[in-house]
Design an enzyme around this catalytic site. Sequence first.
Site, PDB file in Angstrom:
ATOM      1  N   HIS A 175       0.854  -1.180   0.000  1.00 18.88           N
ATOM      2  CA  HIS A 175       0.000   0.000   0.000  1.00 18.88           C
ATOM      3  C   HIS A 175       0.895   1.237   0.000  1.00 18.88           C
ATOM      4  O   HIS A 175       2.093   1.140  -0.235  1.00 18.88           O
ATOM      5  CB  HIS A 175      -0.994  -0.060   1.153  1.00 18.88           C
ATOM      6  CG  HIS A 175      -0.377  -0.138   2.504  1.00 18.88           C
ATOM      7  ND1 HIS A 175      -0.229   0.964   3.317  1.00 18.88           N
ATOM      8  CD2 HIS A 175       0.140  -1.180   3.205  1.00 18.88           C
ATOM      9  CE1 HIS A 175       0.348   0.595   4.448  1.00 18.88           C
ATOM     10  NE2 HIS A 175       0.570  -0.693   4.404  1.00 18.88           N
ATOM     11  N   ALA A 176       0.317   2.407   0.253  1.00 19.98           N
ATOM     12  CA  ALA A 176       1.040   3.641  -0.070  1.00 19.98           C
ATOM     13  C   ALA A 176       2.389   3.770   0.621  1.00 19.98           C
ATOM     14  O   ALA A 176       3.382   4.158  -0.006  1.00 19.98           O
ATOM     15  CB  ALA A 176       0.163   4.858   0.229  1.00 19.98           C
TER      16      ALA A 176
END
Lengths: 165, 112
Positions: free
Chosen positions: B16-17
Site C-alpha cells: 500500500h502507499a
Amino acid sequence: MPLTPARAMTTDTLSSMLPVEAIRLGLQAGSWRQAIKLAGDSLVETGSTTSEYTTEMITAVEEMGPYIVIAPGVALAHGRPSLAVVEPGLAWITLAEPVAFGHEDNDPVRLVIAMAVPDKTGHVRTLASLADLLSDPERRAELIGHSDPEELHRAISRFESDRAN
Amino acid sequence: MAVTRQIPVDNPSGLHARPAALFARTADGFQSTITVRNLSGDTSRRADARSVLSVLTLGVEPGHIIEVTVEGEDEEGAMDTLERLVMSGLGEEAEMDGGGEDATDPSPGDDD
C-alpha cells in the site's frame, strides 16, 4: 440526505465508491490538516465514516509523515482500519489554493482523495485503480482542473469503462 | 548485465502507499534502471520502480510475488538492497495503516 444507491463492495469501481456528493471542488483550506478535514467531512456526510476517521487520517500523517502525497499535487488520505469506517467509500476534494504537506517532491497539494477501504485486498486494489487514474500527468491535470462534480464523476466512469474494454 | 529476481511480498497489507513509497524512494537511490512486475497480478504491466504511482498500479496484495529487474552499473547492490527491503517487510511490522481485517488492533506498531 439521499445517498448514491447500492454502496459498493470494496473491490468495486472508483466511480461506484465515490458518490457525486462526495466530490467537492475549489474549496478553501489554510493547512494540510484543514484539507484532510474537508475530505473527511465529505466521507462523514455521505455515510462512509464517522468523524473519528477524519482524526485518524490526520494522525497518520502526524505519525508517519506526508508519504500520502503520492503524485505531484495529489494526496491520498486514509486512516488505519477501524470501526470508524461504516462502509467503504471515497471522497475527492480540490482546493482553490494548494497547500503544503511537507512532501519533498510532490508539494503543494491541490487534490485530496480520502479513502475508507479497510479490508486489505480492497484497499490495495482501490489504490491501484486510483494510481492508474492519476499516473498520466496530462490526465491528472485535467481531472484536477474540473469545476463540476458531475462532469468529474463522468470522466472517472469513462476512464474506468475504457480501461475495462 | 541485468539481474532479475522474484521476491514474495509477505507484509500484512501488501504494497500500500507507505511501503510502496519506501520501495520507490530506495530504488531512486540507485543509478540502474529498475522495473517491477506483479507475477500474481497483471503480468503484462511493468512498473517503473522509482515511481510510487507506477508501483501502486501493480496492486500488490499480501502473498503476491513481484519480479524485480535491475540493469546498470550498480545492479548487484541495488537488487540486494531492494530484496532485503522487501523481505524485511518494508517497515511494516504489525497491522499498520491502510489494510487489515483486525479493526480493533490497538497498538500503533513500531516502524521507523
